[in-house]
Design a protein around this motif. Structure first.
Motif, mmCIF file in Angstrom:
data_model
loop_
_atom_site.group_PDB
_atom_site.id
_atom_site.type_symbol
_atom_site.label_atom_id
_atom_site.label_comp_id
_atom_site.label_asym_id
_atom_site.label_seq_id
_atom_site.Cartn_x
_atom_site.Cartn_y
_atom_site.Cartn_z
ATOM 1 N N UNK A 85 -10.119 -7.882 -2.606
ATOM 2 C CA UNK A 85 -10.767 -7.720 -3.517
ATOM 3 C C UNK A 85 -12.367 -8.908 -4.270
ATOM 4 N N UNK A 86 -11.619 -9.854 -4.040
ATOM 5 C CA UNK A 86 -12.534 -10.788 -4.453
ATOM 6 C C UNK A 86 -13.888 -10.944 -3.604
ATOM 7 N N UNK A 87 -12.799 -11.131 -1.607
ATOM 8 C CA UNK A 87 -14.456 -10.580 -0.898
ATOM 9 C C UNK A 87 -15.694 -9.668 -1.209
ATOM 10 N N UNK A 88 -15.007 -8.609 -2.056
ATOM 11 C CA UNK A 88 -16.306 -7.307 -1.738
ATOM 12 C C UNK A 88 -16.911 -8.365 -3.113
ATOM 13 N N UNK A 89 -16.851 -8.886 -4.113
ATOM 14 C CA UNK A 89 -17.914 -9.151 -4.770
ATOM 15 C C UNK A 89 -18.855 -10.518 -4.403
ATOM 16 N N UNK A 90 -18.432 -11.112 -2.679
ATOM 17 C CA UNK A 90 -18.858 -12.487 -2.581
ATOM 18 C C UNK A 90 -20.086 -11.651 -1.549
ATOM 19 N N UNK A 104 -9.604 -9.861 7.193
ATOM 20 C CA UNK A 104 -7.852 -9.002 7.883
ATOM 21 C C UNK A 104 -7.744 -8.043 6.606
ATOM 22 N N UNK A 105 -7.016 -6.846 6.604
ATOM 23 C CA UNK A 105 -5.690 -6.514 5.609
ATOM 24 C C UNK A 105 -4.859 -6.345 6.750
ATOM 25 N N UNK A 106 -3.914 -6.717 5.879
ATOM 26 C CA UNK A 106 -2.084 -6.682 6.227
ATOM 27 C C UNK A 106 -1.191 -6.078 5.091
ATOM 28 N N UNK A 107 -0.383 -5.024 5.389
ATOM 29 C CA UNK A 107 0.245 -4.206 5.219
ATOM 30 C C UNK A 107 1.248 -3.793 4.866
ATOM 31 N N UNK A 123 -3.278 2.110 -5.680
ATOM 32 C CA UNK A 123 -2.864 0.502 -5.379
ATOM 33 C C UNK A 123 -3.769 -0.860 -6.164
ATOM 34 N N UNK A 124 -3.230 -1.491 -7.100
ATOM 35 C CA UNK A 124 -4.081 -2.678 -7.603
ATOM 36 C C UNK A 124 -3.468 -4.056 -7.441
ATOM 37 N N UNK A 125 -3.610 -5.105 -8.008
ATOM 38 C CA UNK A 125 -2.810 -6.075 -7.793
ATOM 39 C C UNK A 125 -1.850 -6.501 -7.671
ATOM 40 N N UNK A 126 -0.833 -5.507 -8.531
ATOM 41 C CA UNK A 126 -0.100 -5.566 -8.399
ATOM 42 C C UNK A 126 0.960 -4.839 -8.105
ATOM 43 N N UNK A 127 -0.058 -3.323 -8.222
ATOM 44 C CA UNK A 127 1.168 -1.935 -7.998
ATOM 45 C C UNK A 127 0.545 -1.779 -6.854
ATOM 46 N N UNK A 128 1.637 -1.040 -6.331
ATOM 47 C CA UNK A 128 1.719 -0.599 -4.956
ATOM 48 C C UNK A 128 1.456 0.459 -4.997
ATOM 49 N N UNK A 129 0.450 1.443 -4.265
ATOM 50 C CA UNK A 129 0.072 2.527 -3.958
ATOM 51 C C UNK A 129 1.330 3.388 -3.835
ATOM 52 N N UNK A 130 0.947 4.910 -4.294
ATOM 53 C CA UNK A 130 2.635 6.083 -3.929
ATOM 54 C C UNK A 130 2.097 6.483 -3.882
ATOM 55 N N UNK A 131 2.988 8.160 -2.834
ATOM 56 C CA UNK A 131 2.808 9.229 -2.184
ATOM 57 C C UNK A 131 3.312 10.075 -2.566
ATOM 58 N N UNK A 132 3.428 11.276 -2.551
ATOM 59 C CA UNK A 132 4.456 12.357 -2.696
ATOM 60 C C UNK A 132 3.652 13.257 -1.247
ATOM 61 N N UNK A 133 4.840 14.185 -0.597
ATOM 62 C CA UNK A 133 4.088 14.915 0.068
ATOM 63 C C UNK A 133 5.411 15.986 0.986
ATOM 64 N N UNK A 134 5.345 16.602 1.144
ATOM 65 C CA UNK A 134 5.763 17.508 1.930
ATOM 66 C C UNK A 134 5.005 17.715 3.684
ATOM 67 N N UNK A 135 5.878 17.967 4.811
ATOM 68 C CA UNK A 135 5.591 18.311 6.162
ATOM 69 C C UNK A 135 5.950 19.637 6.554
ATOM 70 N N UNK A 183 -1.304 -3.767 -0.333
ATOM 71 C CA UNK A 183 -1.708 -4.477 0.712
ATOM 72 C C UNK A 183 -1.575 -5.892 0.359
ATOM 73 N N UNK A 184 -1.472 -7.098 1.302
ATOM 74 C CA UNK A 184 -0.039 -8.513 0.763
ATOM 75 C C UNK A 184 -1.730 -8.932 0.891
ATOM 76 N N UNK A 185 -2.889 -9.160 0.956
ATOM 77 C CA UNK A 185 -3.536 -9.885 1.090
ATOM 78 C C UNK A 185 -4.837 -9.189 0.403
ATOM 79 N N UNK A 186 -4.411 -7.865 -0.874
ATOM 80 C CA UNK A 186 -5.835 -7.504 -2.070
ATOM 81 C C UNK A 186 -6.526 -8.374 -2.461
ATOM 82 N N UNK A 187 -5.909 -9.467 -3.019
ATOM 83 C CA UNK A 187 -6.779 -10.374 -3.993
ATOM 84 C C UNK A 187 -7.731 -10.853 -3.252
#
Length: 238
Positions: free
Chosen positions: A135-140, A149-152, A99-111, A128-132
């Motif tokens: 990320x910004x808070x990591x540098x403060x 809080x994260x919301x996904x 995941x980055x600012x615009x692109x969602x994370x992607x996963x494929x798998x088998x169970x 993550x809806x509040x990704x930006x």
């Protein structure tokens, strides 16, 4: 029915003990490389009748291993003909897109890869809806005690029993020690769920959720799981 939260570099330290799935559906999260997650969960979710989870929990031991190259592999032991005939089954998840600012994370798998089980294959995206803000808070550095809080959101597809099913879910980090989970799988025999994870510390967490069958007008299921995560480099640090 299986799967429990690691938001890669976004997750706070305390949340790393929580599972890498929601109540029912997979997410793009992976167990970190070199770590192992062990979980004990009820395989029978029915809440009514003499065959309910309270009489026949059908406990399912589960394990997930963090591997290099954005891979996660698991080994579970579950009844192939409930409530008897416990057999091993494998699962595998690959996270090719982070995941980055615009692109969602992607996963494929088998169970459920094993003799006596019907295999399932999935594709899931997580954002993550509040990704930006996170990320910004990591540098403060001077605001480290003010935590956002994260919301996904999660969405995807599941292929099982020669049918495609839609997947949808969300997780909301309420605090360092509690995350709300909700998810849904399409199909009359599947369910919508609401629950969460109590994160005790870096190694231990408890997950519980209530399920309502898509074809039923009542509370139809209960899932409870206890999880422990440890580092293979320090396996005796409990």
């Amino acid at each position: 029915m299986r799967w429990p939260f690691v938001v890669a570099c976004l997750a706070p330290v305390a949340v790393r003990a929580a599972p890498s799935m929601l109540n029912q559906i997979p997410t793009t999260d992976l167990v970190p490389v070199g770590q192992v997650t062990l979980q004990l969960q009820n395989g029978n979710t029915e809440v009514s009748g003499r065959s309910s989870v309270f009489h026949q929990p059908q406990l399912v031991p589960q394990s997930e291993f963090g591997l290099p190259w954005n891979l996660e592999a698991g080994l579970d032991v579950a009844p192939s003909d409930p409530p008897h005939d416990y057999r091993p089954m494998l699962n595998l998840k690959w996270n090719p897109v982070r995941e980055d600012y615009r692109v969602p994370a992607v996963a494929v798998g088998a169970t459920q890869l094993g003799v006596g089980f019907i295999p399932s294959y999935f594709l899931v995206l997580s954002k993550t809806l509040n990704y930006q803000q996170i990320q910004y808070q990591k540098f403060r550095a001077h605001h480290r005690n003010v935590k956002l809080r994260g919301i996904r959101l999660h969405a995807g597809m599941l292929r099982t029993s020669n049918a495609w099913r839609a997947l949808a879910g969300t997780d909301v980090e309420v605090s360092d020690h509690f995350v709300v989970y909700a998810d849904w799988i399409s199909g009359a025999r599947n369910s919508v769920s609401l629950g969460g994870v109590l994160v005790i510390d870096r190694q231990n967490s408890v997950q519980a959720s209530l399920l309502r069958g898509n074809g039923q007008d009542r509370l139809s299921g209960l899932l409870v799981g206890i999880t422990h995560t440890f580092d293979l480099a320090h396996p005796f640090e409990w």
